[in-house]
Scaffold this motif. Structure first.
Motif, PDB file in Angstrom:
ATOM      1  N   ASN A  82       3.142 -35.141 -19.928  1.00 22.20           N
ATOM      2  CA  ASN A  82       1.956 -34.361 -20.302  1.00 22.20           C
ATOM      3  C   ASN A  82       0.849 -34.421 -19.255  1.00 22.20           C
ATOM      4  O   ASN A  82      -0.164 -33.726 -19.396  1.00 22.20           O
ATOM      5  N   LEU A  83       1.016 -35.263 -18.235  1.00 25.62           N
ATOM      6  CA  LEU A  83      -0.033 -35.403 -17.223  1.00 25.62           C
ATOM      7  C   LEU A  83       0.224 -34.482 -16.041  1.00 25.62           C
ATOM      8  O   LEU A  83       1.280 -34.512 -15.425  1.00 25.62           O
ATOM      9  N   ARG A  84      -0.768 -33.687 -15.725  1.00 24.76           N
ATOM     10  CA  ARG A  84      -0.693 -32.724 -14.633  1.00 24.76           C
ATOM     11  C   ARG A  84      -1.573 -33.214 -13.476  1.00 24.76           C
ATOM     12  O   ARG A  84      -2.776 -33.431 -13.650  1.00 24.76           O
ATOM     13  N   ILE A  85      -0.981 -33.430 -12.303  1.00 26.99           N
ATOM     14  CA  ILE A  85      -1.738 -33.800 -11.109  1.00 26.99           C
ATOM     15  C   ILE A  85      -2.093 -32.516 -10.364  1.00 26.99           C
ATOM     16  O   ILE A  85      -1.210 -31.763  -9.954  1.00 26.99           O
ATOM     17  N   VAL A  86      -3.387 -32.281 -10.205  1.00 26.45           N
ATOM     18  CA  VAL A  86      -3.869 -31.035  -9.601  1.00 26.45           C
ATOM     19  C   VAL A  86      -4.577 -31.353  -8.284  1.00 26.45           C
ATOM     20  O   VAL A  86      -5.532 -32.131  -8.252  1.00 26.45           O
ATOM     21  N   GLY A 101       6.806 -41.932 -12.157  1.00 23.69           N
ATOM     22  CA  GLY A 101       7.258 -41.205 -13.334  1.00 23.69           C
ATOM     23  C   GLY A 101       6.473 -39.966 -13.690  1.00 23.69           C
ATOM     24  O   GLY A 101       6.619 -39.441 -14.798  1.00 23.69           O
ATOM     25  N   LEU A 102       5.640 -39.463 -12.782  1.00 23.52           N
ATOM     26  CA  LEU A 102       4.869 -38.243 -13.034  1.00 23.52           C
ATOM     27  C   LEU A 102       5.614 -37.047 -12.447  1.00 23.52           C
ATOM     28  O   LEU A 102       6.138 -37.124 -11.345  1.00 23.52           O
ATOM     29  N   GLN A 103       5.614 -35.940 -13.166  1.00 28.70           N
ATOM     30  CA  GLN A 103       6.475 -34.820 -12.788  1.00 28.70           C
ATOM     31  C   GLN A 103       5.743 -33.504 -12.521  1.00 28.70           C
ATOM     32  O   GLN A 103       6.314 -32.603 -11.915  1.00 28.70           O
ATOM     33  N   GLN A 104       4.526 -33.355 -12.976  1.00 23.23           N
ATOM     34  CA  GLN A 104       3.831 -32.068 -12.861  1.00 23.23           C
ATOM     35  C   GLN A 104       2.852 -32.076 -11.694  1.00 23.23           C
ATOM     36  O   GLN A 104       1.810 -32.724 -11.759  1.00 23.23           O
ATOM     37  N   LEU A 105       3.165 -31.322 -10.655  1.00 23.16           N
ATOM     38  CA  LEU A 105       2.280 -31.178  -9.496  1.00 23.16           C
ATOM     39  C   LEU A 105       1.807 -29.732  -9.436  1.00 23.16           C
ATOM     40  O   LEU A 105       2.617 -28.801  -9.420  1.00 23.16           O
ATOM     41  N   VAL A 106       0.489 -29.553  -9.400  1.00 26.52           N
ATOM     42  CA  VAL A 106      -0.110 -28.217  -9.341  1.00 26.52           C
ATOM     43  C   VAL A 106      -1.038 -28.151  -8.127  1.00 26.52           C
ATOM     44  O   VAL A 106      -1.861 -29.051  -7.920  1.00 26.52           O
ATOM     45  N   LEU A 107      -0.903 -27.090  -7.351  1.00 25.23           N
ATOM     46  CA  LEU A 107      -1.713 -26.907  -6.151  1.00 25.23           C
ATOM     47  C   LEU A 107      -2.598 -25.677  -6.321  1.00 25.23           C
ATOM     48  O   LEU A 107      -2.119 -24.608  -6.685  1.00 25.23           O
ATOM     49  N   VAL A 108      -3.876 -25.849  -6.045  1.00 25.42           N
ATOM     50  CA  VAL A 108      -4.812 -24.731  -6.103  1.00 25.42           C
ATOM     51  C   VAL A 108      -5.134 -24.292  -4.675  1.00 25.42           C
ATOM     52  O   VAL A 108      -5.744 -25.035  -3.910  1.00 25.42           O
ATOM     53  N   LYS A 109      -4.684 -23.129  -4.323  1.00 23.87           N
ATOM     54  CA  LYS A 109      -4.941 -22.527  -3.002  1.00 23.87           C
ATOM     55  C   LYS A 109      -4.706 -23.502  -1.842  1.00 23.87           C
ATOM     56  O   LYS A 109      -5.629 -23.782  -1.068  1.00 23.87           O
ATOM     57  N   PRO A 110      -3.505 -24.052  -1.706  1.00 17.52           N
ATOM     58  CA  PRO A 110      -3.239 -24.927  -0.557  1.00 17.52           C
ATOM     59  C   PRO A 110      -3.299 -24.130   0.742  1.00 17.52           C
ATOM     60  O   PRO A 110      -2.920 -22.957   0.779  1.00 17.52           O
ATOM     61  N   LEU A 111      -3.785 -24.758   1.804  1.00 15.48           N
ATOM     62  CA  LEU A 111      -3.911 -24.068   3.093  1.00 15.48           C
ATOM     63  C   LEU A 111      -2.539 -23.692   3.636  1.00 15.48           C
ATOM     64  O   LEU A 111      -2.340 -22.565   4.110  1.00 15.48           O
ATOM     65  N   ARG A 112      -1.552 -24.607   3.537  1.00 11.58           N
ATOM     66  CA  ARG A 112      -0.189 -24.319   3.998  1.00 11.58           C
ATOM     67  C   ARG A 112       0.813 -24.984   3.065  1.00 11.58           C
ATOM     68  O   ARG A 112       0.867 -26.204   2.980  1.00 11.58           O
ATOM     69  N   PHE A 113       1.548 -24.159   2.367  1.00  9.60           N
ATOM     70  CA  PHE A 113       2.600 -24.658   1.481  1.00  9.60           C
ATOM     71  C   PHE A 113       3.499 -23.498   1.081  1.00  9.60           C
ATOM     72  O   PHE A 113       3.000 -22.431   0.722  1.00  9.60           O
ATOM     73  N   PRO A 114       4.833 -23.718   1.175  1.00  5.56           N
ATOM     74  CA  PRO A 114       5.549 -24.922   1.623  1.00  5.56           C
ATOM     75  C   PRO A 114       5.414 -25.129   3.132  1.00  5.56           C
ATOM     76  O   PRO A 114       5.083 -24.202   3.866  1.00  5.56           O
ATOM     77  N   ALA A 147       6.627 -27.511  -7.819  1.00  2.00           N
ATOM     78  CA  ALA A 147       5.161 -27.464  -7.814  1.00  2.00           C
ATOM     79  C   ALA A 147       4.666 -26.055  -8.115  1.00  2.00           C
ATOM     80  O   ALA A 147       5.175 -25.073  -7.586  1.00  2.00           O
ATOM     81  N   GLU A 148       3.670 -25.993  -8.965  1.00  3.93           N
ATOM     82  CA  GLU A 148       3.058 -24.705  -9.311  1.00  3.93           C
ATOM     83  C   GLU A 148       1.879 -24.447  -8.381  1.00  3.93           C
ATOM     84  O   GLU A 148       1.043 -25.330  -8.172  1.00  3.93           O
ATOM     85  N   VAL A 149       1.808 -23.264  -7.821  1.00  2.06           N
ATOM     86  CA  VAL A 149       0.705 -22.881  -6.946  1.00  2.06           C
ATOM     87  C   VAL A 149      -0.168 -21.877  -7.694  1.00  2.06           C
ATOM     88  O   VAL A 149       0.319 -20.844  -8.164  1.00  2.06           O
ATOM     89  N   CYS A 150      -1.447 -22.197  -7.825  1.00  2.22           N
ATOM     90  CA  CYS A 150      -2.376 -21.355  -8.583  1.00  2.22           C
ATOM     91  C   CYS A 150      -3.468 -20.809  -7.674  1.00  2.22           C
ATOM     92  O   CYS A 150      -3.845 -21.434  -6.672  1.00  2.22           O
TER      93      CYS A 150
END
Length: 254
Positions: free
Chosen positions: A8-12, A33-46, A64-67
């Motif tokens: 349930n924990l989202r790392i943003v 053991g954390l599974q949710q990685l969210v990126l907000v406007k990363p400069l370069r990804f992937p 990873a979700e990109v928002c």
């Protein structure tokens, strides 16, 4: 780890500029053991640097979700923690890493939560910190307090992992579903509009007053149903105010 659903924990990560830090964050998450990685406007990804630093956590990068904005990254979360070392003029609930992890242990039982990290150089903006109900600081030696983004994620991921193995919350019972971030933002927009209309919110103190009101309601941690009640009250106040205007017009015409 059954007491606390870590899924349930989202790392943003907000606007990370170095792909290597994204990979390092993913690696730090996976070993804890954390599974949710969210990126907000990363400069370069992937990017190759992210894969190199992930070192076994490539699956987290692939998922990873990109928002495009923070609204999308926080959608569905009922509690938002923000990592920040900045002093604030308005008092936020401010917890150290270990205390924040213990608090998250309880909040995660009620539903999805987010832990957000800011830009490598400037951290989170005031507007982004406004979206957080709790600020988290990592204690450091007074002579030097700067942590790399990947290091900060590792420290907090470790504390959350350790807290998850502790005994479950002593409060017991079934927790009511907490209001999601987008529900709280809808309430705040509704409240701000009414307070502007009635003249309570006026420049130049409007922003500071809304920030204080956010802190007030954030401390209450309202459930989804409670936010619906508050929105209903605001709606009825709008109707009442509109009816009052009509009645006064009718009285003036007599």
């Amino acid at each position: 780890m059954a007491d606390t659903p870590l899924e349930n924990l989202r790392i943003v990560l907000v606007e990370p500029s170095h792909p290597g830090n994204i990979g390092a964050a993913a690696r730090a998450m996976k070993v804890m053991g954390l599974q949710q990685l969210v990126l907000v406007k990363p400069l370069r990804f992937p990017a190759p640097e992210a894969l190199a630093m992930a070192s076994g956590a490539e699956d987290l990068l692939n998922r990873a979700e990109v928002c495009a904005d923070l609204d999308g990254a926080l959608r569905g979360c009922h509690r938002v923690y923000g990592a920040s070392a900045r002093n604030r003029h308005v008092s936020w609930p401010n917890l150290g890493a270990r205390e924040a992890a213990a608090s998250l242990r309880t909040d995660l039982q009620a539903g999805p939560c987010a832990l957000i990290f800011g830009r490598e150089r400037t951290g989170l903006s005031n507007a982004e910190l406004d979206r957080c109900q709790v600020l988290v600081t990592i204690p450091t030696a007074g002579c030097y307090s700067s942590l790399n983004l990947g290091q900060a994620v590792q420290v907090l991921a470790y504390e959350v992992f350790m807290a998850a193995g502790a005994e479950s919350s002593p409060t017991g019972g079934i927790l009511a579903p907490m209001a999601a971030a987008e529900e709280m933002e809808g309430f705040y927009r509704h409240l701000q509009g009414i307070l502007q209309t009635c003249g309570f919110l006026q420049a130049p103190r409007e922003t500071q007053m809304m920030r204080r009101l956010r802190r007030l309601f954030d401390r209450a941690t309202p459930s989804a149903n409670e936010v619906h009640i508050l929105r209903g009250i605001l709606t009825e106040l709008e109707r009442w105010a509109g009816k009052g205007k009509v009645d006064r017009k009718n009285q003036d015409s007599l």
